[in-house]
Structure formats: structure tokens, C-alpha cells
Design a protein around this motif. Structure first.
Motif, PDB file in Angstrom:
ATOM      1  N   PHE A  38      46.153 -14.116  20.146  1.00 27.33           N
ATOM      2  CA  PHE A  38      45.495 -14.718  21.306  1.00 27.33           C
ATOM      3  C   PHE A  38      46.330 -14.484  22.556  1.00 27.33           C
ATOM      4  O   PHE A  38      47.517 -14.813  22.581  1.00 27.33           O
ATOM      5  N   ARG A  39      45.724 -13.911  23.575  1.00 28.99           N
ATOM      6  CA  ARG A  39      46.369 -13.778  24.880  1.00 28.99           C
ATOM      7  C   ARG A  39      45.476 -14.431  25.925  1.00 28.99           C
ATOM      8  O   ARG A  39      44.269 -14.160  25.975  1.00 28.99           O
ATOM      9  N   PRO A  40      46.045 -15.281  26.779  1.00 34.28           N
ATOM     10  CA  PRO A  40      45.230 -15.860  27.845  1.00 34.28           C
ATOM     11  C   PRO A  40      44.676 -14.781  28.770  1.00 34.28           C
ATOM     12  O   PRO A  40      45.269 -13.718  28.934  1.00 34.28           O
ATOM     13  N   LYS A  41      43.560 -15.085  29.370  1.00 40.66           N
ATOM     14  CA  LYS A  41      42.935 -14.201  30.343  1.00 40.66           C
ATOM     15  C   LYS A  41      43.881 -13.953  31.507  1.00 40.66           C
ATOM     16  O   LYS A  41      44.529 -14.868  32.002  1.00 40.66           O
ATOM     17  N   GLN A  42      43.965 -12.703  31.962  1.00 38.54           N
ATOM     18  CA  GLN A  42      44.862 -12.365  33.067  1.00 38.54           C
ATOM     19  C   GLN A  42      44.192 -12.670  34.401  1.00 38.54           C
ATOM     20  O   GLN A  42      43.159 -12.096  34.739  1.00 38.54           O
ATOM     21  N   LEU A  43      44.789 -13.567  35.155  1.00 36.82           N
ATOM     22  CA  LEU A  43      44.320 -13.945  36.481  1.00 36.82           C
ATOM     23  C   LEU A  43      45.192 -13.277  37.535  1.00 36.82           C
ATOM     24  O   LEU A  43      46.192 -12.647  37.220  1.00 36.82           O
ATOM     25  N   MET A  44      44.826 -13.441  38.791  1.00 35.46           N
ATOM     26  CA  MET A  44      45.597 -12.851  39.878  1.00 35.46           C
ATOM     27  C   MET A  44      46.571 -13.875  40.471  1.00 35.46           C
ATOM     28  O   MET A  44      46.289 -15.079  40.485  1.00 35.46           O
ATOM     29  N   PRO A  45      47.721 -13.416  40.986  1.00 36.64           N
ATOM     30  CA  PRO A  45      48.685 -14.328  41.605  1.00 36.64           C
ATOM     31  C   PRO A  45      48.278 -14.700  43.025  1.00 36.64           C
ATOM     32  O   PRO A  45      48.955 -14.352  44.006  1.00 36.64           O
ATOM     33  N   THR A  46      47.185 -15.401  43.149  1.00 38.26           N
ATOM     34  CA  THR A  46      46.682 -15.808  44.452  1.00 38.26           C
ATOM     35  C   THR A  46      47.569 -16.902  45.043  1.00 38.26           C
ATOM     36  O   THR A  46      48.312 -17.570  44.312  1.00 38.26           O
ATOM     37  N   PRO A  47      47.506 -17.115  46.365  1.00 38.55           N
ATOM     38  CA  PRO A  47      48.268 -18.229  46.950  1.00 38.55           C
ATOM     39  C   PRO A  47      47.944 -19.563  46.297  1.00 38.55           C
ATOM     40  O   PRO A  47      48.833 -20.416  46.141  1.00 38.55           O
ATOM     41  N   GLU A  48      46.683 -19.730  45.883  1.00 38.19           N
ATOM     42  CA  GLU A  48      46.303 -20.983  45.234  1.00 38.19           C
ATOM     43  C   GLU A  48      46.993 -21.136  43.888  1.00 38.19           C
ATOM     44  O   GLU A  48      47.498 -22.219  43.552  1.00 38.19           O
ATOM     45  N   ASN A  49      47.020 -20.046  43.113  1.00 39.32           N
ATOM     46  CA  ASN A  49      47.687 -20.120  41.814  1.00 39.32           C
ATOM     47  C   ASN A  49      49.189 -20.327  41.967  1.00 39.32           C
ATOM     48  O   ASN A  49      49.791 -21.135  41.251  1.00 39.32           O
ATOM     49  N   ILE A  50      49.803 -19.596  42.887  1.00 43.04           N
ATOM     50  CA  ILE A  50      51.243 -19.771  43.108  1.00 43.04           C
ATOM     51  C   ILE A  50      51.541 -21.190  43.589  1.00 43.04           C
ATOM     52  O   ILE A  50      52.530 -21.807  43.180  1.00 43.04           O
ATOM     53  N   GLY A  51      50.663 -21.701  44.440  1.00 41.02           N
ATOM     54  CA  GLY A  51      50.841 -23.062  44.951  1.00 41.02           C
ATOM     55  C   GLY A  51      50.706 -24.139  43.893  1.00 41.02           C
ATOM     56  O   GLY A  51      51.137 -25.280  44.101  1.00 41.02           O
ATOM     57  N   SER A  52      50.104 -23.806  42.750  1.00 44.59           N
ATOM     58  CA  SER A  52      49.916 -24.783  41.684  1.00 44.59           C
ATOM     59  C   SER A  52      51.114 -24.871  40.745  1.00 44.59           C
ATOM     60  O   SER A  52      51.130 -25.718  39.845  1.00 44.59           O
ATOM     61  N   LEU A  53      52.116 -24.001  40.934  1.00 46.06           N
ATOM     62  CA  LEU A  53      53.286 -24.014  40.053  1.00 46.06           C
ATOM     63  C   LEU A  53      54.054 -25.329  40.194  1.00 46.06           C
ATOM     64  O   LEU A  53      54.140 -25.910  41.281  1.00 46.06           O
ATOM     65  N   LYS A  54      54.621 -25.778  39.091  1.00 48.79           N
ATOM     66  CA  LYS A  54      55.371 -27.027  39.072  1.00 48.79           C
ATOM     67  C   LYS A  54      56.857 -26.707  38.982  1.00 48.79           C
ATOM     68  O   LYS A  54      57.305 -26.048  38.034  1.00 48.79           O
ATOM     69  N   LEU A  55      57.622 -27.177  39.979  1.00 50.75           N
ATOM     70  CA  LEU A  55      59.065 -26.989  40.048  1.00 50.75           C
ATOM     71  C   LEU A  55      59.736 -28.342  40.194  1.00 50.75           C
ATOM     72  O   LEU A  55      59.090 -29.326  40.597  1.00 50.75           O
ATOM     73  N   PRO A  56      61.038 -28.433  39.910  1.00 48.40           N
ATOM     74  CA  PRO A  56      61.745 -29.692  40.135  1.00 48.40           C
ATOM     75  C   PRO A  56      61.704 -30.077  41.617  1.00 48.40           C
ATOM     76  O   PRO A  56      61.551 -29.209  42.482  1.00 48.40           O
TER      77      PRO A  56
END
Length: 393
Positions: A38-56
Motif C-alpha cells: 500500500f502506498r498513499p496517493k501522491q499529492l502536490m506540495p502546495t502551500p496549503e499542504n506545507i502549511g498543514s505540517l505540524k512542528l514543535p
């Protein structure tokens, strides 16, 4: 926007029976194993996706460079020049942030060799490695390099694991990770599934440690000088077997592959020569810490900068590339390995969110790591050719 459809989960059941004879007694070992693809579907690194990343708290992430094909391994020179390899294209690319705004304005291909992957810098010397070959060149003040000088041309063939990595150790020797040719087998070339050590000119090559299936990421602790590496576990043992292994790599030691793994489990498809599995387990080194099976650790880097809060100094960052043979994906993140008194105590998330909340999509497969001259952290994504910059605000 174009995406790549995810692969439907494929489940495969295995039933294995094996007889072991010891001192006239017979032991029957039966295992039911289930494998998945199983491999997750490949999405694009859009500003929205990058903005959703969780960091300390206090940390931020931004795009340092993009359009790099399948960016794999990274290295940073003392003058701030950043170098990135692309295994598929076989390229070495120079990245430079001339105005210091956290983004590379200069992107220039400097060299090309088939299946170029690992990279290491020692002062003005730059080392590159393919499956079979080791090269050296000199770095110029403007970031350009000389022509490549071939040092070694007879490293073992790659097979399943041809992604060679290399680093210069505290002893000024060159260390090269050579993965196994297979998932689990008895190798015919003694240099496969090892860590090699040699002089910087490629001479006096020896096997430093063995029984390492695929230790792509390794580094030396800045205080103790001890070598640590994250080894890839065997596939097709089930969703939660074999866990990835964090090892303290000591010269002359055997880390068990393919016969013994984890905290002493036996890989029952292969028998050690002239000894039992129990005897082999007794002579091999167990991992110090274990991590989620199939997460695929790609690079390990001890932090030594001062841009992050002081508590991060001496801890390790590890990129988890992401699973392909697990019903529910593991990895697709960057983790932090906490060290106390030079020893690892636990592994915790550092950056998550490259895989969607439902775990059916992902927009990055994190790979290479490097510490920039300003103390920020550079991370390569080989799914979309992006290099990210992580910094403390």
C-alpha cells in the motif's frame, strides 16, 4: 492538478513451518505471516499542504529549492554552498542562497554519474558515490567543482539496496554503507550488508561492521564520538515486523542480519552456518532502540548548531521515508532521537503531516538531511524534488 492514484491494499498470507534439530531434539516453529502492499496517493506540495505540517512550537518550514527531480542526499560546504544528488538522473546540483533570504536563487548541475547517490564533504574535498564507484573532487570558492577523480570502482553490486552513503569519520577515515542485495538471504559477497571503512583515497578498505541490512543513515555523536546508524528491517514479516533498528555501530561487531533481528527474534528461512540461531543471537549485537516497522529511515544527523534551542544539541534527526508494505502507512515524517549522556533514550515526532490525516495521501517522501551554516536544517524530498528549510523563529 495531476496526482498518482494510490495502490489498493494487497494482502498476502504466508504459512511457514520449519524444523530445528538441537542435541537430538526437534523443535517445530510455525509462523503465520501476512504482507501488504500500500502506498498513499501522491499529492502536490502546495502551500496549503506545507502549511498543514505540524512542528514543535517556535519552528517553521519553508521551501529552500524546488524543481530538483528526485532530490536524495544533501551536503553543505563551509562557504554555504549546498549540494544535492538525484539518483534517478545521476546528477549533482549546486544550490546557493546568495542574498540570505532562506531560498536558493542559484541552481546548477555540476556533475553526472549513473545512479549517483551519496555525498560527503571534508573541508574543500567533496566525495560522491554510486553503486560501484567512489569519486573525489575539490570545491572552489564559488561553489563549482573540479572534474571527478575515480578512487574506487569495485564496490559490491547493489541488488535490492544500491543506495550507497558515505561520511568522513572523526578519525578522518571514510565510512561507506553497503546494503544487502536482497530482503533476507545469505550474501555471496562479504562486503554486502556492511559498513566499510577506508582511507580517504580509497585504499586499505576493510569491513568495519556486518549484519547491517541497509544502514543508509549514520553519524557520530558530537560528544562521545560513537557511531550510530538506523538500519532497515526485513520486509514481508507482517505489519509490525521487523521494526527499524537504531544501532550503536562498533568495529568488528555483527548486527544479526539475516538470521537474527529485533530483540532476538529468528528469521526462520535461513540458518547460520555451523551454529544455531540461539548461538548466533548470543554473538550478535541487539539494537539500542526500535522504531515502527517499514518506516524506512533514510538519513540520520546529529544537530550541532545554535539556531535551534540548546536542548536540541546532541540529539539526532532522522528522516522516515515511508512504508510501502504495510496496511496502514508508517513513516512519512521526521523524528528526533533524544540523547542523554551520549545514549539514546526515546524517539519522538519532530515534523509530521507529510501524509494526510486519513493516511491515504502524501505530498513528500523525506530523504536527505544537512545542517546549513546558519544552523537551520535542510531536508530533501525525493517525491517532488523539493528541499525544505527548517528553522527556529
Amino acid at each position: 492538478m495531476k496526482t498518482i492514484a494510490f495502490i489498493t491494499v494487497l494482502s498476502i498470507a504466508f504459512h511457514h513451518t520449519q524444523l530445528f534439530g538441537q542435541d537430538g531434539n526437534t523443535e517445530i516453529i510455525e509462523r503465520n505471516m501476512e504482507g501488504h502492499i500500500f502506498r498513499p496517493k501522491q499529492l502536490m506540495p502546495t502551500p496549503e499542504n506545507i502549511g498543514s505540517l505540524k512542528l514543535p512550537p517556535g519552528f517553521a518550514i519553508e521551501v529552500f529549492a524546488e524543481g530538483l527531480g528526485k532530490s536524495r542526499m544533501l551536503a553543505v560546504a563551509a562557504n554555504g554552498a549546498v549540494y544535492v544528488t538525484d539518483r534517478d538522473q545521476g546528477t549533482l546540483t549546486l544550490l546557493q542562497d546568495s542574498d540570505g533570504d532562506g531560498k536558493a536563487e542559484i541552481k546548477k548541475v555540476l556533475a553526472k554519474k549513473d545512479q549517483l547517490h551519496g555525498i560527503a564533504i571534508d573541508g574543500d574535498d567533496l566525495y560522491l558515490i554510486t553503486v560501484n564507484e567512489l569519486y573525489k573532487t575539490a570545491i572552489h570558492p564559488d561553489g563549482s567543482i573540479d572534474s571527478l577523480l575515480l578512487l574506487v570502482d569495485d564496490l559490491p553490486d547493489g541488488g535490492q539496496h544500491g543506495n550507497r552513503t558515505l561520511k568522513i569519520g572523526p578519525d578522518n577515515a571514510l565510512y561507506v554503507s553497503v546494503g544487502s542485495t536482497c530482503n533476507a538471504c545469505i550474501e555471496t559477497n562479504k562486503e554486502n550488508a556492511t559498513m566499510l571503512k577506508m582511507n580517504p583515497d580509497g585504499s586499505q578498505r576493510t569491513i568495519y561492521a556486518t549484519g547491517l541490512r541497509n544502514t543508509i543513515g549514520f553519524d557520530w555523536h558530537p560528544q562521545t564520538g560513537e557511531l550510530w546508524g538506523f538500519d532497515h528491517g526485513i520486509d514481508w514479516l507482517g505489519n509490525d515486523e521487523q521494526q527499524e533498528e537504531l544501532n550503536k555501530i562498533v568495529e568488528g561487531q555483527d548486527y544479526g542480519w539475516p538470521f537474527v533481528y529485533g530483540d532476538g527474534q529468528f528469521e526462520v528461512h535461513h540458518d547460520p552456518k555451523n551454529m544455531t540461531h540461539e548461538e548466533y543471537a548470543a554473538k550478535s549485537v541487539k539494537p539500542t532502540l526500535l522504531y515502527d516497522a517499514h518506516a524506512a529511515p533514510m538519513n540520520l544527523l546529529f544537530y550541532t548548531g545554535n539556531q535551534f534551542p540548546g536542548e536540541f544539541n546532541g540529539d539526532a534527526f532522522v528522516t522516515m521515508h515511508g512504508s510501502w508494505n504495510r496496511a496502514e502507512p508508517s513513516g512519512y515524517k521526521i523524528v528526533r532521537v533524544r540523547y542523554e549522556n551520549g545514549q539514546p533514550t526515546r524517539i519522538e515526532d519532530f515534523i509530521t503531516g507529510f501524509v494526510t490525516a486519513d493516511k491515504k495521501g502524501q505530498f513528500a517522501r523525506v530523504c536527505g538531511l544537512a545542517q546549513h551554516t546558519d544552523g537551520s536544517l535542510l531536508v530533501a524530498d525525493d517525491a517532488h524534488g523539493v528541499v525544505y528549510r527548517v528553522y527556529y523563529k
